[in-house]
Design a protein around this motif. Structure first.
Motif, PDB file in Angstrom:
ATOM      1  N   VAL A 222       0.814  -1.231   0.000  1.00  0.00           N
ATOM      2  CA  VAL A 222       0.000   0.000   0.000  1.00  0.00           C
ATOM      3  C   VAL A 222       0.838   1.268   0.000  1.00  0.00           C
ATOM      4  O   VAL A 222       0.433   2.276  -0.569  1.00  0.00           O
ATOM      5  N   ASP A 223       2.030   1.214   0.623  1.00  0.00           N
ATOM      6  CA  ASP A 223       2.823   2.434   0.755  1.00  0.00           C
ATOM      7  C   ASP A 223       3.531   2.857  -0.526  1.00  0.00           C
ATOM      8  O   ASP A 223       4.087   3.957  -0.599  1.00  0.00           O
ATOM      9  N   VAL A 224       3.549   1.962  -1.522  1.00  0.00           N
ATOM     10  CA  VAL A 224       4.162   2.330  -2.802  1.00  0.00           C
ATOM     11  C   VAL A 224       3.180   2.161  -3.961  1.00  0.00           C
ATOM     12  O   VAL A 224       3.569   2.197  -5.125  1.00  0.00           O
ATOM     13  N   ALA A 225       1.904   1.993  -3.652  1.00  0.00           N
ATOM     14  CA  ALA A 225       0.906   1.767  -4.700  1.00  0.00           C
ATOM     15  C   ALA A 225       0.483   3.077  -5.359  1.00  0.00           C
ATOM     16  O   ALA A 225       0.654   4.156  -4.793  1.00  0.00           O
ATOM     17  N   PHE A 226      -0.057   2.941  -6.559  1.00  0.00           N
ATOM     18  CA  PHE A 226      -0.590   4.088  -7.311  1.00  0.00           C
ATOM     19  C   PHE A 226      -2.079   4.179  -7.003  1.00  0.00           C
ATOM     20  O   PHE A 226      -2.850   3.311  -7.400  1.00  0.00           O
ATOM     21  N   ASN A 227      -2.475   5.219  -6.284  1.00  0.00           N
ATOM     22  CA  ASN A 227      -3.872   5.386  -5.886  1.00  0.00           C
ATOM     23  C   ASN A 227      -4.405   6.731  -6.367  1.00  0.00           C
ATOM     24  O   ASN A 227      -4.614   7.651  -5.582  1.00  0.00           O
ATOM     25  N   PRO A 228      -4.623   6.867  -7.670  1.00  0.00           N
ATOM     26  CA  PRO A 228      -5.115   8.149  -8.174  1.00  0.00           C
ATOM     27  C   PRO A 228      -6.519   8.426  -7.641  1.00  0.00           C
ATOM     28  O   PRO A 228      -7.377   7.544  -7.684  1.00  0.00           O
ATOM     29  N   VAL A 229      -6.739   9.617  -7.148  1.00  0.00           N
ATOM     30  CA  VAL A 229      -8.055   9.987  -6.592  1.00  0.00           C
ATOM     31  C   VAL A 229      -8.065  11.490  -6.338  1.00  0.00           C
ATOM     32  O   VAL A 229      -7.005  12.099  -6.144  1.00  0.00           O
ATOM     33  N   GLY A 230      -9.260  12.066  -6.340  1.00  0.00           N
ATOM     34  CA  GLY A 230      -9.389  13.500  -6.107  1.00  0.00           C
ATOM     35  C   GLY A 230      -9.588  13.832  -4.639  1.00  0.00           C
ATOM     36  O   GLY A 230      -9.774  12.951  -3.794  1.00  0.00           O
ATOM     37  N   GLN A 231      -9.577  15.134  -4.323  1.00  0.00           N
ATOM     38  CA  GLN A 231      -9.766  15.577  -2.936  1.00  0.00           C
ATOM     39  C   GLN A 231     -11.123  15.153  -2.389  1.00  0.00           C
ATOM     40  O   GLN A 231     -11.304  15.025  -1.182  1.00  0.00           O
ATOM     41  N   VAL A 232     -12.072  14.909  -3.288  1.00  0.00           N
ATOM     42  CA  VAL A 232     -13.412  14.516  -2.875  1.00  0.00           C
ATOM     43  C   VAL A 232     -13.385  13.192  -2.112  1.00  0.00           C
ATOM     44  O   VAL A 232     -14.349  12.843  -1.422  1.00  0.00           O
ATOM     45  N   VAL A 233     -12.277  12.457  -2.205  1.00  0.00           N
ATOM     46  CA  VAL A 233     -12.147  11.186  -1.478  1.00  0.00           C
ATOM     47  C   VAL A 233     -12.502  11.356   0.001  1.00  0.00           C
ATOM     48  O   VAL A 233     -13.010  10.428   0.632  1.00  0.00           O
ATOM     49  N   GLY A 234     -12.249  12.546   0.548  1.00  0.00           N
ATOM     50  CA  GLY A 234     -12.493  12.784   1.969  1.00  0.00           C
ATOM     51  C   GLY A 234     -13.946  12.668   2.385  1.00  0.00           C
ATOM     52  O   GLY A 234     -14.253  12.571   3.570  1.00  0.00           O
ATOM     53  N   GLN A 235     -14.873  12.682   1.416  1.00  0.00           N
ATOM     54  CA  GLN A 235     -16.285  12.604   1.807  1.00  0.00           C
ATOM     55  C   GLN A 235     -16.871  11.200   1.659  1.00  0.00           C
ATOM     56  O   GLN A 235     -18.036  10.990   1.986  1.00  0.00           O
ATOM     57  N   PHE A 236     -16.065  10.232   1.205  1.00  0.00           N
ATOM     58  CA  PHE A 236     -16.569   8.870   1.037  1.00  0.00           C
ATOM     59  C   PHE A 236     -16.266   8.038   2.276  1.00  0.00           C
ATOM     60  O   PHE A 236     -15.130   7.994   2.721  1.00  0.00           O
ATOM     61  N   ARG A 237     -17.280   7.381   2.814  1.00  0.00           N
ATOM     62  CA  ARG A 237     -17.117   6.689   4.084  1.00  0.00           C
ATOM     63  C   ARG A 237     -17.431   5.200   4.019  1.00  0.00           C
ATOM     64  O   ARG A 237     -17.255   4.471   4.980  1.00  0.00           O
ATOM     65  N   LYS A 238     -17.948   4.729   2.870  1.00  0.00           N
ATOM     66  CA  LYS A 238     -18.266   3.309   2.748  1.00  0.00           C
ATOM     67  C   LYS A 238     -18.345   2.896   1.277  1.00  0.00           C
ATOM     68  O   LYS A 238     -18.474   3.744   0.399  1.00  0.00           O
ATOM     69  N   VAL A 239     -18.239   1.588   1.050  1.00  0.00           N
ATOM     70  CA  VAL A 239     -18.394   1.036  -0.294  1.00  0.00           C
ATOM     71  C   VAL A 239     -19.887   0.891  -0.573  1.00  0.00           C
ATOM     72  O   VAL A 239     -20.629   0.357   0.257  1.00  0.00           O
ATOM     73  N   GLU A 240     -20.329   1.401  -1.716  1.00  0.00           N
ATOM     74  CA  GLU A 240     -21.754   1.326  -2.058  1.00  0.00           C
ATOM     75  C   GLU A 240     -21.933   0.581  -3.377  1.00  0.00           C
ATOM     76  O   GLU A 240     -20.993   0.395  -4.136  1.00  0.00           O
ATOM     77  N   LYS A 241     -23.166   0.193  -3.641  1.00  0.00           N
ATOM     78  CA  LYS A 241     -23.504  -0.349  -4.953  1.00  0.00           C
ATOM     79  C   LYS A 241     -23.602   0.831  -5.935  1.00  0.00           C
ATOM     80  O   LYS A 241     -24.080   1.907  -5.573  1.00  0.00           O
ATOM     81  N   THR A 242     -23.177   0.625  -7.163  1.00  0.00           N
ATOM     82  CA  THR A 242     -23.203   1.700  -8.156  1.00  0.00           C
ATOM     83  C   THR A 242     -24.602   2.292  -8.323  1.00  0.00           C
ATOM     84  O   THR A 242     -24.774   3.521  -8.329  1.00  0.00           O
ATOM     85  N   SER A 243     -25.614   1.438  -8.420  1.00  0.00           N
ATOM     86  CA  SER A 243     -26.966   1.962  -8.638  1.00  0.00           C
ATOM     87  C   SER A 243     -27.419   2.792  -7.437  1.00  0.00           C
ATOM     88  O   SER A 243     -28.142   3.779  -7.595  1.00  0.00           O
ATOM     89  N   ALA A 244     -26.965   2.410  -6.234  1.00  0.00           N
ATOM     90  CA  ALA A 244     -27.327   3.177  -5.034  1.00  0.00           C
ATOM     91  C   ALA A 244     -26.681   4.559  -5.064  1.00  0.00           C
ATOM     92  O   ALA A 244     -27.280   5.546  -4.621  1.00  0.00           O
ATOM     93  N   VAL A 245     -25.456   4.630  -5.586  1.00  0.00           N
ATOM     94  CA  VAL A 245     -24.784   5.934  -5.698  1.00  0.00           C
ATOM     95  C   VAL A 245     -25.561   6.846  -6.639  1.00  0.00           C
ATOM     96  O   VAL A 245     -25.843   8.001  -6.311  1.00  0.00           O
TER      97      VAL A 245
END
Lengths: 377, 377
Positions: free
Chosen positions: A329-352
């Motif tokens: 994890v410490d050397v992985a490529f994890n592209p993501v935006g600042q909006v990541v801070g508002q996500f708190r759980k894994v959801e189903k796509t249709s639920a999103v």
């Protein structure tokens, strides 16, 4: 949230979901949005397999394919074929930089065999390697949009795509780039603010979006950078865009191929845990900050190479972290935006998608109430 | 755009205008918004003069005063009086740094006499120097709000202000800082995104605003960073804020005391011409990029000092550029947000407020039309 662009593309909601996972493309389009498959990591043969699978599962819904032809990259004026270009670029990677990348991985306990250097691959980061991807995409009827993630697509490619009745989109980070897209004949401009994941500029969405809308009107603009709720889509539409282009959210859905470990890293992250770094692709790209990104910042270490050379080094890390997700994890490529801070759980796509539509309606109701209060004064 | 906060403060529109110019404070409040005077540059005696002038010209409208008590600064634990603290801090400015600042000015042709070192002043950057400003402000009935631009105000100060029936506001750049403000009892939280002028964090407004709203609900939140049109205010309200806090726009109004030269520099700037720099105040602060900001970035030059020490050096530049505005644009302090890129002319303050209200209504109409189209599908 039905805008004219929805009719153009035959979709219910102007929610465009960029993802590298075919399952997410299908789930988004089936839920009324528009899934877009990021093709950069696939060979033409692999891309053909993915698109055929999507065709079989998406019903009669449309979707898109995202390619990468940067405006500037190493070897762009060479006129070489993909294989020849890869060979030439491979010879341009300094041994010291390659060794530094290898050492970063082995120092983190990543088992790296000699054969793992086959990650010195070019992928679809150039016109020579992206063009065969476009050729494949154009053979799939349900592909209704080709987007270029970085730079203005070549005019002959734009015309070739449009001649098949499909639309061409391109991302930008400034009104200047938007103007270049418009002049080249791009149909849809995606304005991505500096808070966005992946390649982005420095101007924030709230400032950038209306500037791009004004610059290219009446060409429709999609808002990217900071989209992760229906309220944010309402804000985007209030600023004159015709829809939202999102990426971060789709890393954290059940249908995503991201590992549980990586999804947890995203869920744990705050908005201040991302950084614009050149350490994976050679151009500034927003991702989670970790040991890899920090190491390439240090003045005593090698500088990141240009695009696409840097990925010929970092590709090792990407390949290794796919193989050993729990150790790296410490050397992985994890592209993501600042909006990541508002996500708190894994959801189903249709639920999103349902949640976003609901939140959007709540946001517009809030504005209606404010207007009623004002009228009552 | 009438929100509950408007009733709390007795104003028509939730448009808060931060400015260092008393004329702008008056013009904004008279046009239905809420002018806020930045006090940091004034001695208590000077501040008294400014507030008395505002009282005489603002009619029965309310206004605010903005002070600066950072959460961390050099000398904060000293318990010294303002004069003693200034004396101590003056001795902490390295001669080399001071000389570097002087040389930057003289190299740009700024005539700098020995006496100009009297700019080694402390101003209102500390609790010791801001408290007398609060004392003055509380003697003026029409001052209805005291805002702290940087950090959580001391709890005893919050209570003292609230005991007089006034409200306390504080700026933040993260939900973490917002929580500290809320726990200390602050009445109104101003969430400033990274695109904002002056001191700001790195998280973009579109991401930050809803996070802060969620963190401190039901405490009202004002949106800052990227506010320069009614569409942007509509976006801010759609994201759950109760109003907008703006600064950049008021540098470019007829009533502003900024020189024509400085206003032209703002008008000429694009959104990419600003930079977060520590070179004037010691903390990251967004401003126009110029020779001064670039010089302090170079590794071979002295690092900027901490707050408030750096201003004891840069204050020379500020004083000199006030004195010689036409000679010193390249070393002047021009704090402004990325939104500067959308301003194209100097307007009257009342015309700006009218335009923003009109644009806000147009933006909400656009959303209504989109909703009607959706209902018709």
């Amino acid at each position: 949230m039905h805008t004219p662009l929805c009719d153009t593309l035959g979709i219910e909601y102007p929610i465009f979901a960029f993802t590298h996972c075919r399952d997410v493309v299908v789930a988004v389009s089936k839920a009324g949005g528009f899934g877009v498959l990021g093709a950069v990591g696939y060979t033409p043969e692999e891309l053909e397999v993915e698109l055929r699978w999507i065709d079989e599962h998406i019903g009669d819904r449309p979707y898109g394919v995202d390619i990468v032809i940067p405006s500037k990259y190493e070897g762009m004026d060479s006129n070489l074929s993909g294989d020849e270009l890869a060979e030439m670029l491979r010879s341009m990677v300094p041994q010291e930089t390659l060794e530094f990348g290898r050492r970063l991985l082995t120092d983190h306990g990543v088992p790296l065999a000699e054969g793992d250097d086959n990650s010195l691959q070019l992928l679809g980061w150039t016109e020579a390697t992206a063009t065969p991807q476009v050729d494949i995409a154009l053979q799939h009827d349900k592909v209704r949009l080709i987007a270029n993630a970085l730079g203005t697509p070549p005019v002959d490619m734009i015309e070739r795509i449009q001649a098949t009745g499909r639309k061409v989109a391109a991302l930008c980070g400034s009104p200047y780039q938007a103007r270049k897209h418009a002049d080249a004949g791009v149909d849809i401009i995606i304005a991505q603010g500096g808070e966005g994941g992946g390649h982005c500029g420095e101007v924030g969405s709230i400032v950038l979006w209306p500037q791009v809308v004004k610059e290219v009107a009446p060409i429709p603009v999609l808002a990217a950078g900071g989209i992760g709720s229906g309220q944010q889509i309402a804000a985007a539409l209030a600023l004159g865009t015709q829809g939202a282009w999102s990426g971060s959210q789709w890393l954290i859905v059940e249908e995503s191929a991201n590992t549980a470990r990586q999804q947890q890293a995203y869920i744990d992250a705050s908005s201040r845990d991302t950084v614009r770094s050149r350490s994976f692709t050679g151009k500034p790209c927003r991702m989670l900050r970790n040991d890899w990104t920090e190491a390439w910042e240090k003045p005593e270490n090698p500088d990141p190479l240009g695009m696409p050379l840097q990925y010929m080094v970092s590709g090792m890390a990407v390949a290794a972290t796919h193989k050993y997700p729990d150790q790296t994890v410490d050397v992985a490529f994890n592209p993501v935006g600042q909006v990541v801070g508002q996500f708190r759980k894994v959801e189903k796509t249709s639920a999103v998608i349902e949640r976003w539509v609901q939140e959007y309606l709540e946001a517009t109701s809030t504005l209606d109430e404010i207007n009623s209060a004002a009228a009552g004064v």
